[in-house]
Scaffold this motif. Sequence first.
Motif, PDB file in Angstrom:
ATOM      1  N   PRO A 280       8.774  38.806  18.482  1.00  0.00           N
ATOM      2  CA  PRO A 280       8.716  39.975  17.586  1.00  0.00           C
ATOM      3  C   PRO A 280       7.434  40.769  17.815  1.00  0.00           C
ATOM      4  O   PRO A 280       6.427  40.220  18.285  1.00  0.00           O
ATOM      5  N   SER A 281       7.476  42.031  17.505  1.00  0.00           N
ATOM      6  CA  SER A 281       6.355  42.925  17.813  1.00  0.00           C
ATOM      7  C   SER A 281       5.066  42.516  17.120  1.00  0.00           C
ATOM      8  O   SER A 281       3.978  42.702  17.670  1.00  0.00           O
ATOM      9  N   GLU A 282       5.149  41.930  15.899  1.00  0.00           N
ATOM     10  CA  GLU A 282       3.913  41.550  15.205  1.00  0.00           C
ATOM     11  C   GLU A 282       3.207  40.403  15.913  1.00  0.00           C
ATOM     12  O   GLU A 282       1.968  40.334  15.926  1.00  0.00           O
ATOM     13  N   LYS A 283       3.970  39.502  16.527  1.00  0.00           N
ATOM     14  CA  LYS A 283       3.338  38.415  17.282  1.00  0.00           C
ATOM     15  C   LYS A 283       2.708  38.952  18.561  1.00  0.00           C
ATOM     16  O   LYS A 283       1.607  38.532  18.950  1.00  0.00           O
ATOM     17  N   ILE A 284       3.375  39.868  19.232  1.00  0.00           N
ATOM     18  CA  ILE A 284       2.812  40.473  20.444  1.00  0.00           C
ATOM     19  C   ILE A 284       1.516  41.203  20.121  1.00  0.00           C
ATOM     20  O   ILE A 284       0.532  41.100  20.861  1.00  0.00           O
ATOM     21  N   SER A 285       1.493  41.906  18.990  1.00  0.00           N
ATOM     22  CA  SER A 285       0.271  42.610  18.595  1.00  0.00           C
ATOM     23  C   SER A 285      -0.864  41.637  18.330  1.00  0.00           C
ATOM     24  O   SER A 285      -2.023  41.902  18.688  1.00  0.00           O
ATOM     25  N   GLY A 286      -0.569  40.503  17.699  1.00  0.00           N
ATOM     26  CA  GLY A 286      -1.594  39.498  17.454  1.00  0.00           C
ATOM     27  C   GLY A 286      -2.123  38.898  18.737  1.00  0.00           C
ATOM     28  O   GLY A 286      -3.334  38.665  18.882  1.00  0.00           O
ATOM     29  N   ILE A 287      -1.242  38.638  19.698  1.00  0.00           N
ATOM     30  CA  ILE A 287      -1.654  38.103  20.998  1.00  0.00           C
ATOM     31  C   ILE A 287      -2.546  39.112  21.717  1.00  0.00           C
ATOM     32  O   ILE A 287      -3.599  38.763  22.272  1.00  0.00           O
ATOM     33  N   GLU A 288      -2.127  40.377  21.716  1.00  0.00           N
ATOM     34  CA  GLU A 288      -2.936  41.419  22.361  1.00  0.00           C
ATOM     35  C   GLU A 288      -4.315  41.511  21.721  1.00  0.00           C
ATOM     36  O   GLU A 288      -5.330  41.663  22.419  1.00  0.00           O
TER      37      GLU A 288
END
Length: 444
Positions: A280-288
């Motif tokens: 999900p996009s929120e996890k990708i944002s956290g990883i970034e």
Amino acid sequence: MRSDREEDRNATVDSRFNQTLRNVQGLLKGRSFPGKVLITRRSDPLDNSTIRSPDNHGSLRDSETGPSQQADGSFEDELQSRSNLNASSSASQTKSSTSNSEHTSNEVQKPSIGSRATDSARLMKFTKELSATTVILEKLRELSWNGIPSYLRPNIWRLLLGYAPPNSDRRDGVLRRKRLDYLDCVAQYYDIQDIERTDEEINMLRQIAVDCPRTVPDVSFFQQAQVQKSLERILYIWAIRHPASGYVQGINDLATPFLVVFLSEHVEGSIDNWMMSDLPSEKISGIEADCYWCLSKLLDGMQDHYTFAQPGIQRLVFKLKELVRRIDEPVSTHMEEQGLEFLQFAFRWFNCLLIREIPFHLVNRLWDTYLAEGDALPDFLVYIAASFLLTWSDNLLKLDFQEMVMFLQHLPTHNWSHSELEMVLSRAYMWHAMFNSSPSHLAS
């Protein structure tokens, strides 16, 4: 009489030095030193041999102190809402198929393989340090120098870099706030039209977009559209926030270990089977966000490596040349007679921290030692590079100028395992202990 006593004293010192050197050589013979420590949860007999890591480990700057700002609601809820707002101005995420690679990454698989992979005593030490209310970073560095268990690596890297505070009570709040700060930067600097950018910013973004598909080309994971888009965002935000250097080719390589390590918290199996677009996009944002802040912390300790003319790297290349001359004069003399300049090969080594020179599945292990070195990393890089170069001393002596250039640009490391990497680190550790306390030995 006094002369005789001085001669006896000098003979004793020489004898002690030679004995110490023989002891170190004995340790190196037939095993890694300080030792392999790829740790898993398997329970095999313990390896009781322990060797202390280097004492001179500086600390990277700790995270900022003071009360953390509490965000309303859960982090993922707020991250989701912001991500949805930003999604409309971002390119659509395309799921690209990945082929099974011949070489799978041992680093991201559990369990890992290694002669001390089952050292449960060290596991207990890691667990004890991490469970403390306030982590003692020097003890954590000492443990981490020899390698970190893959499932503990994300949290430990955040701590070693000073991104996550040592105090566990503040940790979640600080990370939540930092991740939201990164999202704000994406909205402010990345998710805008080119008409709002300067010509310099447009050119910089184009260069990053060109370099991202070239990053780690032999690992299919990095050919995914979503992975390249994440790298592009991380690198562009970093360049905008660090105008003294801006984007420099090579920094794209430095972001890749962070991306893999922080992504490993959310996926399982081999890196060859990971699909970032499934998250999900929120996890990708956290990883970034974690990648961005850790990259920033790493580069804060070597800023002049990437400013105009990159004087920090040129300084390291000069030190490497002097160190090789002291350690292996025949190789140094041969390279000089052939007219080979160290800048012709070592500049890339220091610029990319050897990422392009070894198989990618070994990079995380190498970076465990990098991050454990803290502020002392730039100096220790010289010893790692010398050890890496002199791995092929016998080969180099047989080559002429053109052959050496080709050899050093395409080193035969594609079949390397952890044992070869551990030997490089072992020699670097030994030479660091011998020369670092006597810098006059390296004076030209």
